[in-house]
Design a protein around this motif. Sequence first.
Motif, PDB file in Angstrom:
ATOM      1  N   THR A  76      57.072  52.025  44.829  1.00 22.19           N
ATOM      2  CA  THR A  76      56.758  53.129  43.913  1.00 22.19           C
ATOM      3  C   THR A  76      55.274  53.474  44.000  1.00 22.19           C
ATOM      4  OG1 THR A  76      58.487  52.357  42.447  1.00 22.19           O
ATOM      5  CG2 THR A  76      56.895  53.871  41.495  1.00 22.19           C
ATOM      6  N   LEU A  77      54.429  52.454  43.990  1.00 26.75           N
ATOM      7  CA  LEU A  77      52.978  52.702  44.031  1.00 26.75           C
ATOM      8  C   LEU A  77      52.563  53.284  45.386  1.00 26.75           C
ATOM      9  CD1 LEU A  77      51.757  49.450  42.217  1.00 26.75           C
ATOM     10  CD2 LEU A  77      51.975  51.739  41.252  1.00 26.75           C
ATOM     11  N   ALA A  78      53.154  52.758  46.465  1.00 20.21           N
ATOM     12  CA  ALA A  78      52.801  53.249  47.802  1.00 20.21           C
ATOM     13  C   ALA A  78      53.234  54.697  47.985  1.00 20.21           C
ATOM     14  CB  ALA A  78      53.422  52.358  48.876  1.00 20.21           C
ATOM     15  N   GLU A  99      38.918  41.244  45.431  1.00 23.55           N
ATOM     16  CA  GLU A  99      38.831  42.409  46.330  1.00 23.55           C
ATOM     17  C   GLU A  99      39.883  43.479  46.053  1.00 23.55           C
ATOM     18  OE1 GLU A  99      38.865  40.879  50.297  1.00 23.55           O
ATOM     19  OE2 GLU A  99      36.722  40.431  50.233  1.00 23.55           O
ATOM     20  N   CYS A 100      40.805  43.224  45.086  1.00 22.63           N
ATOM     21  CA  CYS A 100      41.827  44.253  44.856  1.00 22.63           C
ATOM     22  C   CYS A 100      41.393  45.212  43.743  1.00 22.63           C
ATOM     23  CB  CYS A 100      43.187  43.620  44.555  1.00 22.63           C
ATOM     24  SG  CYS A 100      43.289  42.706  43.029  1.00 22.63           S
ATOM     25  N   ALA A 101      41.980  46.420  43.762  1.00 27.41           N
ATOM     26  CA  ALA A 101      41.657  47.421  42.735  1.00 27.41           C
ATOM     27  C   ALA A 101      42.323  47.053  41.411  1.00 27.41           C
ATOM     28  CB  ALA A 101      42.126  48.797  43.184  1.00 27.41           C
ATOM     29  N   SER A 195      49.474  54.257  38.557  1.00 28.79           N
ATOM     30  CA  SER A 195      49.032  54.878  39.805  1.00 28.79           C
ATOM     31  C   SER A 195      47.795  55.725  39.570  1.00 28.79           C
ATOM     32  CB  SER A 195      50.132  55.769  40.372  1.00 28.79           C
ATOM     33  OG  SER A 195      51.322  55.051  40.440  1.00 28.79           O
ATOM     34  N   ALA A 196      47.833  56.535  38.501  1.00 30.73           N
ATOM     35  CA  ALA A 196      46.706  57.431  38.238  1.00 30.73           C
ATOM     36  C   ALA A 196      45.439  56.629  37.981  1.00 30.73           C
ATOM     37  CB  ALA A 196      47.038  58.312  37.049  1.00 30.73           C
ATOM     38  N   GLN A 197      45.577  55.537  37.210  1.00 33.82           N
ATOM     39  CA  GLN A 197      44.394  54.716  36.924  1.00 33.82           C
ATOM     40  C   GLN A 197      43.859  54.051  38.171  1.00 33.82           C
ATOM     41  OE1 GLN A 197      44.341  51.920  33.921  1.00 33.82           O
ATOM     42  NE2 GLN A 197      45.274  53.200  32.367  1.00 33.82           N
ATOM     43  N   ALA A 198      44.791  53.502  38.963  1.00 36.50           N
ATOM     44  CA  ALA A 198      44.358  52.765  40.152  1.00 36.50           C
ATOM     45  C   ALA A 198      43.645  53.674  41.129  1.00 36.50           C
ATOM     46  CB  ALA A 198      45.553  52.117  40.826  1.00 36.50           C
ATOM     47  N   ARG A 199      44.107  54.922  41.213  1.00 29.64           N
ATOM     48  CA  ARG A 199      43.489  55.847  42.161  1.00 29.64           C
ATOM     49  C   ARG A 199      42.008  56.006  41.877  1.00 29.64           C
ATOM     50  NH1 ARG A 199      47.118  59.593  41.825  1.00 29.64           N
ATOM     51  NH2 ARG A 199      48.337  58.905  43.568  1.00 29.64           N
ATOM     52  N   GLN A 200      41.649  55.948  40.579  1.00 29.22           N
ATOM     53  CA  GLN A 200      40.234  56.090  40.239  1.00 29.22           C
ATOM     54  C   GLN A 200      39.446  54.832  40.586  1.00 29.22           C
ATOM     55  OE1 GLN A 200      40.548  56.929  36.102  1.00 29.22           O
ATOM     56  NE2 GLN A 200      41.659  58.814  36.502  1.00 29.22           N
ATOM     57  N   GLN A 201      40.142  53.748  40.874  1.00 31.47           N
ATOM     58  CA  GLN A 201      39.437  52.484  41.072  1.00 31.47           C
ATOM     59  C   GLN A 201      39.588  51.940  42.475  1.00 31.47           C
ATOM     60  OE1 GLN A 201      41.470  50.385  38.095  1.00 31.47           O
ATOM     61  NE2 GLN A 201      40.180  51.091  36.444  1.00 31.47           N
ATOM     62  N   THR A 202      40.018  52.765  43.422  1.00 29.48           N
ATOM     63  CA  THR A 202      40.268  52.230  44.762  1.00 29.48           C
ATOM     64  C   THR A 202      39.006  52.129  45.610  1.00 29.48           C
ATOM     65  OG1 THR A 202      41.001  54.417  45.373  1.00 29.48           O
ATOM     66  CG2 THR A 202      42.705  52.765  45.030  1.00 29.48           C
TER      67      THR A 202
END
Length: 206
Positions: A76-78, A99-101, A195-202
Amino acid sequence: MLIEDPVRLATAASLVLAYSGLCAYSWNRARLARSSVPGSGPRHASHEARRVRPILVAFASQTGFAEALAQETAQTLALSGLAVRIAPLGSATLIDLSECAQLVVIASTCRKGDAPDNAQQFVDTVMRRRAELDRLPFLLLALGDRRYRDFCAFGRRVDDWLQASGAIPVFNRIELDGDDPVALSEWRDHLPGISAQARQQTRFPL
Ligand SMILES: Cc1cc2nc3c(=O)[nH]c(=O)nc-3n(C[C@H](O)[C@H](O)[C@H](O)COP(=O)(O)O)c2cc1C
């Protein structure tokens, strides 16, 4: 001979000096141009690649249910365009966590409130003491069965350790009793927001 003629010697020396100056000037201009154009040169490209952080989906599973849910979550995330890594919790190291977001943990409990076998290495090494996880955002789905006295005990332990180590829950732990459809759809409903949050933290901070 040239050495015996001071005028010709001076002329030759000036020509050599002028030529050296021209070479130095050209070399310096080329060097400055390489370092100031965004995206140019292999050094810039590898630096860019290092700044992308994946979401780590880690599963602790004895009989396969947590692993299947981890696969579904990772997909789903990918599909929403994020970089995702999936791994058994037991193979994750502190470096992987730093090292992960974001960290997504899907963990079942087995025996009498114990960790599944594929998470034991993580318990013995990484969870032995508090870590410095520097506000790492995490999500946790704990699998269990209310017929057992220590309901979701391992998922709860991982949650406690993460929070004691400075990681921040994106939302409260979800506990799954068997395959309770209500808790499962609560988990799935959270994923688009994650997903939206992680995108800001990648990316690493500049
Ligand atoms: C032998 C055995 C022991 C279990 N012990 C516990 C337990 O102590 N606490 C709990 O909440 N669930 C317990 N469960 C339930 C599992 O955590 C639950 O079925 C879970 O969905 C299994 O996920 P997995 O297939 O990823 O291992 C146990 C299940 C089995 C088969």
